[in-house]
Design a protein around this motif. Sequence first.
Motif, PDB file in Angstrom:
ATOM      1  N   LEU A  67      46.216  31.114  74.221  1.00 10.60           N
ATOM      2  CA  LEU A  67      45.502  30.153  75.066  1.00 10.60           C
ATOM      3  C   LEU A  67      45.304  30.724  76.472  1.00 10.60           C
ATOM      4  O   LEU A  67      46.257  31.025  77.169  1.00 10.60           O
ATOM      5  CB  LEU A  67      46.281  28.840  75.163  1.00 10.60           C
ATOM      6  N   GLY A  68      44.066  30.871  76.864  1.00 11.31           N
ATOM      7  CA  GLY A  68      43.753  31.269  78.228  1.00 11.31           C
ATOM      8  C   GLY A  68      43.703  32.757  78.464  1.00 11.31           C
ATOM      9  O   GLY A  68      43.258  33.191  79.522  1.00 11.31           O
ATOM     10  N   ALA A  69      44.181  33.543  77.531  1.00 10.09           N
ATOM     11  CA  ALA A  69      44.163  34.994  77.726  1.00 10.09           C
ATOM     12  C   ALA A  69      44.164  35.681  76.370  1.00 10.09           C
ATOM     13  O   ALA A  69      44.919  35.286  75.486  1.00 10.09           O
ATOM     14  CB  ALA A  69      45.368  35.431  78.534  1.00 10.09           C
ATOM     15  N   LEU A 126      47.385  41.285  76.872  1.00 14.27           N
ATOM     16  CA  LEU A 126      48.630  40.909  77.540  1.00 14.27           C
ATOM     17  C   LEU A 126      49.752  41.884  77.222  1.00 14.27           C
ATOM     18  O   LEU A 126      49.851  42.379  76.095  1.00 14.27           O
ATOM     19  CB  LEU A 126      49.060  39.504  77.100  1.00 14.27           C
ATOM     20  N   ASN A 148      48.098  32.397  82.665  1.00 14.71           N
ATOM     21  CA  ASN A 148      46.877  32.201  81.888  1.00 14.71           C
ATOM     22  C   ASN A 148      45.889  31.298  82.622  1.00 14.71           C
ATOM     23  O   ASN A 148      44.678  31.513  82.575  1.00 14.71           O
ATOM     24  CB  ASN A 148      47.204  31.621  80.511  1.00 14.71           C
ATOM     25  N   SER A 203      44.352  33.290  85.481  1.00 10.91           N
ATOM     26  CA  SER A 203      43.395  34.290  85.005  1.00 10.91           C
ATOM     27  C   SER A 203      42.066  33.642  84.608  1.00 10.91           C
ATOM     28  O   SER A 203      41.076  34.339  84.400  1.00 10.91           O
ATOM     29  CB  SER A 203      43.977  35.074  83.825  1.00 10.91           C
ATOM     30  N   SER A 204      42.079  32.303  84.503  1.00  9.86           N
ATOM     31  CA  SER A 204      40.867  31.599  84.048  1.00  9.86           C
ATOM     32  C   SER A 204      40.123  30.909  85.178  1.00  9.86           C
ATOM     33  O   SER A 204      39.111  30.256  84.929  1.00  9.86           O
ATOM     34  CB  SER A 204      41.249  30.552  82.994  1.00  9.86           C
TER      35      SER A 204
END
Lengths: 312, 129
Positions: free
Chosen positions: A178-180, A185, B14, B17-18
Amino acid sequence: MRIKVWGARGSIPAPGPETMRYGGNTSCVELTLSDGSTLILDAGTGIRNLGLARVGGGPTQQPIHILLTHLHLDHIQGLMFFAPAFQPESEITIWGPVSPEASLCDRIARYISAPLAPVEVRELPSHVSFREVESLEWEVGSARVSACAVNHRGPTLGYRIDDGGTSLCYIPDHEPGLGAPLTELDDDWISGFELARGASMLIHDCQYTDAEYAKHIGWGHSPVSDALCFAHRVHAERVLLFHHDPMHTDEFLDALQSEVEAAWEALGGGGVKIELATERSEIVFGGHGAPVARDPAAESAAIRAGASRTAS
Amino acid sequence: MSAQRPLELILARNLLSSISTPAFLVSEHGELLYFNDAAAAMLGRRFEERGVMALEDWIAEFGPFGSDEAPIPNDVNPAAVALRNNQPFHGNFRICAAGGIRRDVAASAIPIVGAGGSSGGIVIFWPLD
């Protein structure tokens, strides 16, 4: 180690002729350790048959440990129908995630109480205790159990059980990408990575196809590509894809299995077995990892015996 | 078994980064764990070039500095205050971008507290120049 899948469905039970083979019961896995003791991973509707089989197998003094990953209904719905909970001689320890909002007992009691249930937690005749888990390790029988918070909606744990050089990692509800993008990573920035690293068996969320995921981002579940990427990156020795979407029929899952195998091969996963979890399947892993020959007749007899004893 | 980063830090990274607002992610000890592409544009440096930086290193390189160009003390450094007092903090100051260029910014720092207690904080920047 030996596992038996009592429920592999996600979200809501999905019984019916179109889900007969993969099964319609929600998350529940029974793990038998090298010393013969057992752990129960989640208490979805699959735990009902597990409980009946256990009661049908005759009296046992063995304490029961239930490790809950989180308290969404598909992971606790079977608790109210777990036959050993209604036997005075049963000792049951329920482990689950901590929350700043209420104790584990109080949160479970919201389900096991009126108007959703006819009894209260305090009325259960068995000896039930609750243990709240943050990120820690402890021992049960011959195993060391590790828990770690993982990315899902609300407080959610993944578990790892190490026993005599063999390990099971269980993360049935997980959205690590989620999100990346997982591919970009570093390891320590991936939810659940250390828990799953090098596990002999990884049981992992794979609720959505990549096409379906586009409409479910942030719901806390993995698309196929993330499930495979995660499994590949942690170097799991064997992978069981879990938490099947209730809309996925046997026919659909058969086709998905073929797609998964092709994608896994393309990812370089050759040599590592990857499969979709099937209700009532049993797998011995670590060592030779031989499949277990099922005896459906004996299994059904035990469940019927348990049902008979529970009803009497 | 070594632990993964606290989940709340993973989720915070996250999130950062968005978004297109410049932001830092710092550990509970003040290490600069991550800054996003918007912060990279503001600083003239990419996170991938710098990697994780110790508190004293990123303060020496990026600031914050006062209008007199002197490093501002920790009791008014938003990140330091947020981590020390476990409360949000806002301040205006200067930062040093690539090439020694000074930029005036406003910054708000928000502590991140997980089930295990404080695990770090987010600092969000608004360029003023």
